[in-house]
Design a protein around this motif. Structure first.
Motif, PDB file in Angstrom:
ATOM      1  N   ASP A  44      10.349  19.219  68.908  1.00  0.00           N
ATOM      2  CA  ASP A  44      10.840  19.990  70.056  1.00  0.00           C
ATOM      3  C   ASP A  44      12.337  19.802  70.263  1.00  0.00           C
ATOM      4  N   ASN A  47      14.267  22.345  68.099  1.00  0.00           N
ATOM      5  CA  ASN A  47      14.049  23.788  68.217  1.00  0.00           C
ATOM      6  C   ASN A  47      15.297  24.566  68.624  1.00  0.00           C
ATOM      7  N   SER A  48      16.057  24.075  69.592  1.00  0.00           N
ATOM      8  CA  SER A  48      17.264  24.807  70.003  1.00  0.00           C
ATOM      9  C   SER A  48      18.310  24.796  68.891  1.00  0.00           C
ATOM     10  N   ARG A  50      17.598  24.745  65.720  1.00  0.00           N
ATOM     11  CA  ARG A  50      17.098  25.669  64.698  1.00  0.00           C
ATOM     12  C   ARG A  50      17.534  27.097  65.030  1.00  0.00           C
ATOM     13  N   CYS A 108       9.193  21.863  57.291  1.00  0.00           N
ATOM     14  CA  CYS A 108       9.232  20.715  58.184  1.00  0.00           C
ATOM     15  C   CYS A 108       8.543  19.530  57.527  1.00  0.00           C
ATOM     16  N   GLY A 120       4.352  23.456  65.126  1.00  0.00           N
ATOM     17  CA  GLY A 120       5.718  23.663  64.677  1.00  0.00           C
ATOM     18  C   GLY A 120       6.073  22.858  63.439  1.00  0.00           C
TER      19      GLY A 120
END
Length: 123
Positions: A44, A47-48, A50, A108, A120
């Motif tokens: 998490d 994520n930003s 990415r 990942c 994710g």
């Protein structure tokens, strides 16, 4: 005759055996839960970043660690590879450009080996 009070040795041993059996069952489950929570936190957190790598790729057509405004992207190295460690679990996201489409696919990896997959990453 005297009335007995207290706990006998056999009752104490039975209680200890029950606690040992419950511990043997629940400690591995708890460890798995803690690792999964750390893995979720690590993924998490990336994520930003990415989104910023993908946006920069869409603008410039190259993979790198600066966004379209030229600002460095945190936790980024090399060709847009993102890495973050949370409580001993490291999540690594590696972008790959899909030829002719202008899009990215992400691979990942969670370390250490045996870390349960999370949304994710690996699921």
């Amino acid at each position: 005759m005297r009335q007995q009070t207290g706990v006998t040795l056999i009752e104490l041993l039975i209680a200890v055996a029950v606690i040992a059996i419950l511990s043997a069952i629940f400690i591995p489950s708890y460890t798995d839960y803690v690792r999964r929570a750390a893995a979720t936190s690590a993924v998490d957190s990336l994520n930003s970043h990415r989104v910023r790598v993908a946006d920069a790729f869409g603008q410039t057509g190259t993979l790198g660690c600066t966004d379209s405004a030229g600002v460095a992207i945190a936790n980024c190295s090399g060709a847009g590879v993102l890495t973050f460690t949370s409580r001993g679990v490291t999540a690594t996201l590696v972008p790959t450009a899909v030829p002719g489409t202008g899009t990215l696919t992400w691979t990942c990896t969670l370390t250490p080996p045996g870390t349960p997959p999370v949304k994710g990453c690996g699921l």
